[in-house]
Design an enzyme around this catalytic site. Structure first.
Site, PDB file in Angstrom:
ATOM      1  N   CYS A 172     -29.661  47.651  40.722  1.00  0.00           N
ATOM      2  CA  CYS A 172     -30.880  48.135  40.070  1.00  0.00           C
ATOM      3  C   CYS A 172     -30.633  48.032  38.580  1.00  0.00           C
ATOM      4  CB  CYS A 172     -31.176  49.574  40.472  1.00  0.00           C
ATOM      5  SG  CYS A 172     -32.567  50.282  39.553  1.00  0.00           S
ATOM      6  N   CYS A 187     -32.489  51.101  36.391  1.00  0.00           N
ATOM      7  CA  CYS A 187     -31.988  52.481  36.496  1.00  0.00           C
ATOM      8  C   CYS A 187     -30.872  52.509  37.534  1.00  0.00           C
ATOM      9  CB  CYS A 187     -33.103  53.482  36.791  1.00  0.00           C
ATOM     10  SG  CYS A 187     -34.291  53.017  38.053  1.00  0.00           S
ATOM     11  N   SER A 188     -31.047  53.212  38.632  1.00  0.00           N
ATOM     12  CA  SER A 188     -29.942  53.272  39.601  1.00  0.00           C
ATOM     13  C   SER A 188     -30.481  53.449  41.015  1.00  0.00           C
ATOM     14  CB  SER A 188     -28.993  54.411  39.239  1.00  0.00           C
ATOM     15  OG  SER A 188     -29.719  55.610  39.083  1.00  0.00           O
ATOM     16  N   CYS A 189     -31.590  52.781  41.344  1.00  0.00           N
ATOM     17  CA  CYS A 189     -32.189  52.897  42.673  1.00  0.00           C
ATOM     18  C   CYS A 189     -31.187  52.458  43.738  1.00  0.00           C
ATOM     19  CB  CYS A 189     -33.439  52.041  42.770  1.00  0.00           C
ATOM     20  SG  CYS A 189     -34.666  52.496  41.551  1.00  0.00           S
TER      21      CYS A 189
END
Lengths: 86, 213, 110
Positions: free
Chosen positions: B113, B116-118
């Site tokens: 991702c 962000c940090s999905c």
């Protein structure tokens, strides 16, 4: 496969179209159907719905001569208002 | 400052609880208590949510992968709609939209991702720290083979590396190739071969010889 | 003069960066609580994933480098709760003052 180009636009705000695909051409992998527009949802505005489309790009298209392995691919989810048919 | 180091419930505090209180920890306590006082949340709901998150782990994903190796109908359902397929096995993945991407002899998939940090947290639990790092987020879309190399995974030049950038509403899980010589292994044993990293795509399942290692 | 063309700091795909650090930390109780507050506030309609991310992005690159993951998250959740009218900054300030008077550690204050 349907070919699409990602808009080469640079507005401010909460945008989920990564910079590295803007202005680039890819193929539609699948259409996931309508989802809330994050550009409104992020500000608690009543969001419009846009189709979310998975687009496949080649490394060659994205990075040109800098590509590590030109035939490798990247798939990215893009909201339809960021896409135009080629 | 209390010296008994016991919480009101009588259990010892974690080590983290003994370090000086920070501004952000103070804010967490305040937000939690205000939301409870104003009736938005209850303490029980918060505890249940923490318990539910703690119960999620890569072992859940491993069961899904192992099932797909032994059950072609399930595999077809998983590739069509991974969320529904996981729910059909009894996993509570909440509202998560999940897509399973299958490794083949010609394609190796890897998940990132960049914005962000999905992460498929409602199946696999919280993401590892490196997944949220600038290094992984920046480089995986440009030099995935070098990144995979840092995880000890060399992908042959004739195999296509396919990177999936979780930019929006979908979360992804890689369906790795079944390791060789595992035809006679039951599903529960197969699940033990499936690592977290193999479901993100930065690793492969364990080899049969590593099963009890 | 600036060479900024609209690519924001968090949009880092393709940027040069160093080798990957494989160190892992265990989540502390307060971090798990922040995570739970985000999930539950979202399920109650007080915020959503996009509004969480929007505040994180607006916090800028310095916050990403200097604050821990869940420090950034509680900052964003709090901003979202104020925007949603769940509580006022004054109520938050009063509550935080009261909490710091309870003790010097998270365990004593929570």
């Amino acid at each position: 496969m349907i070919k699409v180009r990602v808009h080469d636009r640079w507005p401010p705000g909460h945008i989920r179209t990564p910079a590295y695909i803007r202005g680039k051409v890819g193929c539609v992998e699948r259409n996931l159907g309508p989802f809330n527009n994050p550009e409104q949802n992020a500000y608690r505005l009543d969001p419009d719905q846009h189709d979310l489309v998975r687009v496949r790009f080649t490394m060659d298209e994205l990075w040109g001569t800098d590509a590590e392995h030109p035939t490798d691919t990247i798939e990215v989810e893009v909201y339809s208002h960021w896409l135009e048919k080629v | 400052m209390p010296h008994d180091h016991l919480s009101p419930s009588g259990h010892p505090y974690r080590a983290d609880d003994d370090t000086p209180l920070t501004y952000w920890q103070t804010m967490e306590i305040a937000v939690r208590e205000l939301l409870i006082e104003k009736g938005h949340l209850s303490a029980v709901e918060i505890q249940h949510q923490i318990d539910a998150m703690d119960a999620r782990s890569p072992a859940n994903g491993a069961k899904v992968v192992a099932k797909s190796w032994v059950d072609p109908e399930f595999k077809a359902a998983l590739l069509k709609d991974a969320g529904s397929a996981c729910r059909s096995l009894g996993f509570d993945i909440g509202p998560m939209h999940l897509i399973a991407v299958e490794n083949t002899d010609d394609i190796h998939n890897v998940i990132v991702c960049t914005l962000c940090s999905c992460y498929p947290r409602n199946l696999l639990g919280l993401p590892p720290d490196w997944y949220k790092s600038r290094e992984y987020r920046s480089r995986t879309v440009k030099e995935p083979r070098k990144v995979l190399g840092e995880f000890g995974l060399e992908v042959a030049p004739n195999i296509e590396v396919r990177v999936h950038d979780s930019t929006a509403d979908m979360r992804y899980i890689v369906l790795p190739n079944r390791p060789p010589d595992t035809e006679s292994l039951p599903e529960e044993e197969l699940a033990k071969l499936v690592t977290r990293d193999s479901m993100i795509g930065v690793g492969l399942p364990k080899h049969l010889s590593e099963l009890n290692a | 003069m600036t060479d900024f063309f609209g690519k924001r700091w968090h949009d880092m795909g393709g940027d040069p960066a160093g080798t990957i650090d494989h160190d892992q930390h265990d989540f502390a109780l307060w971090e798990k609580r922040v995570d739970a507050l985000m999930v539950l506030s979202s399920s109650k309609g007080l915020m959503n994933t996009d509004s969480l991310r929007r505040v994180l992005e607006d916090m800028g690159p310095e916050a990403y480098e200097k604050m821990t993951y869940y420090e950034r998250w509680i900052a964003s959740v709090t901003q979202n709760m104020i925007e949603a009218g769940a509580f006022s900054p004054e109520e938050l300030a009063t509550k935080m003052e009261e909490i710091t008077s309870r003790g010097d550690t998270y365990g004593a204050a929570t």
